[in-house]
Design an enzyme around this catalytic site. Structure first.
Site, mmCIF file in Angstrom:
data_model
loop_
_atom_site.group_PDB
_atom_site.id
_atom_site.type_symbol
_atom_site.label_atom_id
_atom_site.label_comp_id
_atom_site.label_asym_id
_atom_site.label_seq_id
_atom_site.Cartn_x
_atom_site.Cartn_y
_atom_site.Cartn_z
ATOM 1 N N SER A 79 18.036 29.198 15.113
ATOM 2 C CA SER A 79 17.380 28.352 14.124
ATOM 3 C C SER A 79 16.706 27.181 14.849
ATOM 4 O O SER A 79 15.841 27.403 15.677
ATOM 5 C CB SER A 79 18.382 27.889 13.072
ATOM 6 O OG SER A 79 17.732 27.308 11.971
ATOM 7 N N ASP A 102 14.661 37.164 6.892
ATOM 8 C CA ASP A 102 14.983 35.737 6.984
ATOM 9 C C ASP A 102 14.146 34.943 5.980
ATOM 10 O O ASP A 102 12.924 34.915 6.066
ATOM 11 C CB ASP A 102 14.695 35.249 8.402
ATOM 12 C CG ASP A 102 15.264 33.876 8.695
ATOM 13 O OD1 ASP A 102 15.479 33.102 7.742
ATOM 14 O OD2 ASP A 102 15.492 33.575 9.881
ATOM 15 N N HIS A 159 18.749 35.072 8.314
ATOM 16 C CA HIS A 159 18.759 33.923 9.214
ATOM 17 C C HIS A 159 20.030 33.962 10.064
ATOM 18 O O HIS A 159 20.982 33.206 9.858
ATOM 19 C CB HIS A 159 18.685 32.640 8.399
ATOM 20 C CG HIS A 159 18.262 31.444 9.208
ATOM 21 N ND1 HIS A 159 17.072 31.389 9.891
ATOM 22 C CD2 HIS A 159 18.881 30.254 9.452
ATOM 23 C CE1 HIS A 159 16.967 30.226 10.508
ATOM 24 N NE2 HIS A 159 18.057 29.534 10.268
#
Length: 689
Positions: free
Chosen positions: A506, A593, A625
Site C-alpha cells: 500500500s 483492489d 488490497h
C-alpha cells in the site's frame, strides 16, 4: 553520509582477508552466514493459522475461533468447557472468513465476507442450532458497517448500508432471525459515522467539513442534529467521540486539541463536564478495556516503544497485574463474558506467535487453549528491538530492528557484522509499526536479512504534530525519514549502503516505487505490493464511500481538483520518474483492489517496458488490497524470496509446491526471478472469490 558505509564494507573485507592470509576471499554471503540456522518453511509462517481470533460468547457457553476447513478459514465453535468437541459453523470454500463477532442473542454469531477482495463486505448471521447462515445485507455493491450491538436488544443489531447511496451509509435496525431491516436514519446530511446508545437511539454523529476538519453533532430535543463540538483539521486524525456507557450518561472522547498527544476524556452527558481519564506525553492513547456490563472504561493502552496497559479502574488492577506478570510477551484481552467471570487473553512476543488462554477471574487461574501457529514452536525465531532514530531535522523515529541469528550471536540487539537489510515500510500511511510477532520480519531474518521497520513522519500514534508533519510530504520528508533510517543502520554496523532493499504494501509499495525513482541509487532492489504509482489516478478512483475522508486526503496529499494540486501530485508520483529506475523491481497486485486499482501497477509496468527497463509483475485475479488467501500469499512470498536472494544474497527455499492452489499469474518478467518461469509451466491456476 557515504563514508561510514565505505568503512564498514572495507572492514568486512579486511576481516575476511585476515582470517585467510594465504588467499583473499570474498566476504561470506548472507546465505553462508546463516547456513547453520534451521530454515523455517514458508508454510509454517504464511499458511493458515491452526487457530486464530479466539473468543468466548457473551453468555460463556461457547468458545469460538477461525480455523481451516479443507484449507479455507471458517468459524468454529466448541462448548466452553470442552474445546475438543469443536465443529465448523460456516462453510466458506473460497477466500475464508477472518472477521466475526458474537451477538447478544444466544446461539447467534455474525461474520463479514467480501468477494475476491472487493471490500464490499456483507454481514451474515449464523444460527448455531440450525447451522443456517443469513445475509443481512443482501444488496449488490453494498459495504456493511456495524453501527451498534446491545445486550438490551439481543435480537437486533444496528447496521450501516450504502445500497441507496454508494457514498453514504443509512442506518438500519436489523432483526437477526428474519433479516428484516427498519430504517432509523436516512443519511441525507452526509454523516461519516454515528454513535447510538444501548437502546439504539442515535445520539451523536460526525460530519466532515470542506476544510478537512469535522463537526461533532448531537441530537437535539426536536430530533434535529445540532453542532456539539468542532474538530480542526490538524486534530481530526487524533480526536473523535468514542462511545457511550450503557446507561447513556457518559460519552468517551479521544482528544488532542490544546495538546500534542491524544488523551482520553469522559464527558458527563447531562452537564457537559469533561474529566481526564488518561494522558501520556509520549504517545496517543490507544485501545480501551471496558466493563462488559456497564461500558465503563477500566484500562487504556499506550503504545510508544511497546504497548502498555494503564489501569484506570482498580476493579481490574489485580487481574491485569497477574496477567502481565505471567507472560510470555505482551498480553491483550480478546473478549470477556457479560458477567465478566471469564476472559480470553492472548500473549504475543516478537519471537513467539500468539498463544491464547482462558482466564478464570474468581479462581485466578490461566488455562492454555491454543497456539496460533504451533508449527513455529521450537523454531529459531529472533527478538525484535525497539530503537529511536533521529531524522535529519531531529524528529524521533520510533523503529523496530530485527536481526538474523548470524548477525547477533549474543542476542543483545547489536549487529556483530553487517548483513543485507530489508527496509520494510508500513502502509497507511496514517498507521504505525508496533512491537510484536511479525511473520514477515521472522521470515526475512531467517533468510539472512536484517529488517528495519520505521515510523516515518505521517505515522499515527505519536501525537498530532508528528502525524501532521507528513502533510504534503509524500516523496518528500516522509521519504527522507526512510533514507535517514537506512543511514542510521549503516552507521550502527547493521548493514552496508549497497546491501539494502526496500519493500512494503500500500503506502509501503508507494515508498518502494519512490525509493527506486526519486533515489535510484539508494536501494539494491525493491518489492512493491499494491502500491500506487500515480497519485492523481489514485485519488480519482477511491471507493465512493470514502467521500467523508476525501477532504483530508486532498489536504494531506494534494488536491486533484485544482491545477496546482494536479501538478503537485504529478511531481510526487513515481510514474513520472519511471525512466529513472535502474535497480530490480518486483510488483505484486490484486486485480480487484478497490483502493489501489490494478491500473496503478499496470501503468508503471507499461512505462518501464516502453523504456526497456526490466520488471517482474505478479497479478492475482481473486485478490484485492493485499493477498488474503494463504495460497496466494505463499505464492507471492516464494517469488519474493527468490527475488531477494538474487538481489541481496540471502538463502531461498525453492518454490516447490508453493504455487499449488493459488491464482498466481505473471504477465511480465517471469524470467527475472530464478525458478519462476519453470514453476509456472507446471502450475494450474485456481481462482476463488
Amino acid at each position: 553520509m557515504r563514508h561510514p558505509a565505505f568503512r564498514l564494507t572495507l572492514l568486512a573485507s579486511t576481516v575476511a582477508f585476515a582470517l585467510a592470509p594465504q588467499a583473499a576471499q570474498a566476504a561470506p554471503s548472507a546465505a553462508d552466514r546463516i547456513a547453520g540456522t534451521e530454515l523455517i518453511a514458508r508454510d509454517a509462517l504464511f499458511g493458515n493459522p491452526e487457530r486464530a481470533n479466539v473468543q468466548i460468547s457473551p453468555d460463556g457457553k461457547y468458545l469460538s475461533w477461525v480455523a481451516a476447513v479443507d484449507g479455507v478459514l471458517n468459524v468454529w465453535i466448541a462448548p466452553a468447557d470442552n474445546p475438543s468437541q469443536a465443529r465448523a459453523v460456516t462453510q466458506d470454500t473460497a477466500r475464508g472468513i477472518r472477521s466475526y463477532f458474537w451477538s447478544y442473542q444466544p446461539d447467534t454469531l455474525l461474520y463479514l465476507r467480501d468477494s475476491g477482495g472487493d471490500e464490499d463486505f456483507h454481514l451474515y448471521a449464523v444460527d448455531l442450532k440450525t447451522g443456517q447462515a443469513k445475509d443481512l445485507t443482501p444488496f449488490p455493491k453494498t459495504t456493511a458497517q456495524v453501527a451498534g450491538v446491545s445486550p438490551k436488544h439481543p435480537g437486533t443489531i444496528l447496521v450501516g448500508m450504502n445500497d441507496r447511496d454508494a457514498q453514504w451509509h443509512d442506518i438500519y435496525k436489523v432483526d437477526l432471525a428474519s433479516g428484516n431491516r427498519t430504517l432509523l436514519e436516512k443519511n441525507d446530511a452526509q454523516i461519516a459515522g454515528y454513535i447510538a446508545d444501548a437502546d439504539y437511539t442515535l445520539k451523536y454523529a460526525q460530519r466532515s467539513r470542506p476544510d478537512g476538519g469535522a463537526d461533532v453533532l448531537r441530537r437535539g430535543a426536536n430530533g434535529a442534529w445540532e453542532k456539539f463540538d468542532d474538530i480542526p483539521f490538524e486534530d481530526v486524525l487524533t480526536t473523535s467521540p468514542g462511545g457511550l456507557t450503557l446507561d447513556g450518561k457518559t460519552l468517551y472522547f479521544t482528544d488532542s486539541r490544546g495538546r500534542n498527544t491524544a488523551a482520553l476524556f469522559a464527558i458527563d452527558v447531562a452537564s457537559g463536564k469533561r474529566t481526564l481519564v488518561l494522558e501520556d506525553a509520549r504517545a496517543d492513547v490507544g485501545g480501551t478495556l471496558a466493563d462488559p456490563a456497564t461500558g465503563k472504561v477500566q484500562a487504556v493502552s499506550v503504545d510508544y516503544l511497546r504497548d502498555e496497559w494503564k489501569v484506570v479502574d482498580p476493579a481490574i488492577r489485580a487481574d491485569l497485574e497477574k496477567l502481565e506478570a505471567i507472560g510470555p510477551g505482551d498480553v491483550s484481552v480478546n473478549t470477556r463474558t457479560l458477567d465478566d467471570k471469564t476472559w480470553i487473553v492472548a500473549y504475543s512476543a516478537a519471537e513467539a506467535p500468539l498463544v491464547y488462554y482462558r482466564y478464570d477471574r474468581s479462581a485466578g487461574t490461566l488455562t492454555k487453549l491454543f497456539s496460533a501457529r504451533p508449527k513455529l514452536e521450537g523454531k529459531p525465531l529472533v527478538p525484535q528491538w525497539p530503537v529511536e532514530i533521529a531524522s535529519r531535522d531531529n524528529k524521533t523515529l520510533v523503529s523496530y530492528l530485527t536481526l538474523p541469528r548470524s548477525a547477533d550471536a549474543n542476542n543483545d540487539g547489536k549487529a556483530d557484522a553487517p548483513v543485507p537489510l530489508v527496509l520494510l515500510v508500513h502502509g497507511g500511511p496514517w498507521a504505525r509499526d508496533s512491537y510484536g510477532y511479525g511473520g514477515y520480519n521472522q521470515w526475512l531474518a531467517n533468510r539472512g536479512y536484517a529488517v528495519l521497520s520505521v515510523n516515518f513522519r505521517g505515522s499515527t500514534g505519536f501525537g498530532k504534530d508528528f502525524t501532521n508533519a507528513g502533510n504534503g510530504e509524500w516523496a518528500g520528508k516522509m521519504h527522507d525519514d526512510l533514507i535517514d533510517a537506512v543511514q542510521w543502520a549503516v552507521k550502527q554496523g547493521v548493514t552496508t549502503q549497497d546491501q539494502v532493499a526496500i519493500m512494503g504494501g500500500s503506502y509501503g509499495g508507494y515508498a518502494t516505487l519512490t525509493g527506486l525513482t526519486f533515489t535510484p541509487d539508494a536501494f539494491a532492489c525493491g518489492v512493491d505490493i499494491v502500491g500506487p504509482s500515480n497519485l492523481n489516478t489514485l485519488l480519482s478512483t477511491v471507493p465512493p464511500y470514502w467521500a467523508s475522508f476525501f477532504e483530508q486526503l486532498a489536504k494531506r496529499m494534494g488536491d486533484p481538483r485544482t491545477d496546482a494540486g494536479k501538478k503537485w501530485l504529478t511531481e510526487r508520483s513515481p510514474l513520472t520518474r519511471a525512466d529513472q529506475i535502474k535497480k530490480p523491481l518486483l510488483i505484486g497486485q490484486g486485480a480487484n483492489d478497490p483502493r489501489v486499482k490494478q491500473a496503478e501497477s499496470d501503468q508503471i509496468v507499461k512505462a518501464m517496458q516502453a523504456k526497456n527497463i526490466p520488471v517482474t509483475y505478479v497479478l492475482f485475479p481473486d485478490e484485492g488490497h493485499g493477498f488474503a488467501r494463504p495460497e496466494n500469499n505463499k505464492a507471492f512470498n516464494a517469488v519474493t524470496e527468490g527475488f531477494l536472494a538474487q538481489c541481496l544474497g540471502g538463502r531461498a527455499e525453492p518454490i516447490g509446491k508453493d504455487f499449488t492452489g493459488s491464482s498466481i499469474s505473471v504477465p511480465v518478467g517471469a524470467d527475472g526471478v530464478p525458478g519462476l518461469a519453470e514453476a509456472l509451466k507446471g502450475h494450474t491456476q485456481e481462482v476463488k472469490k
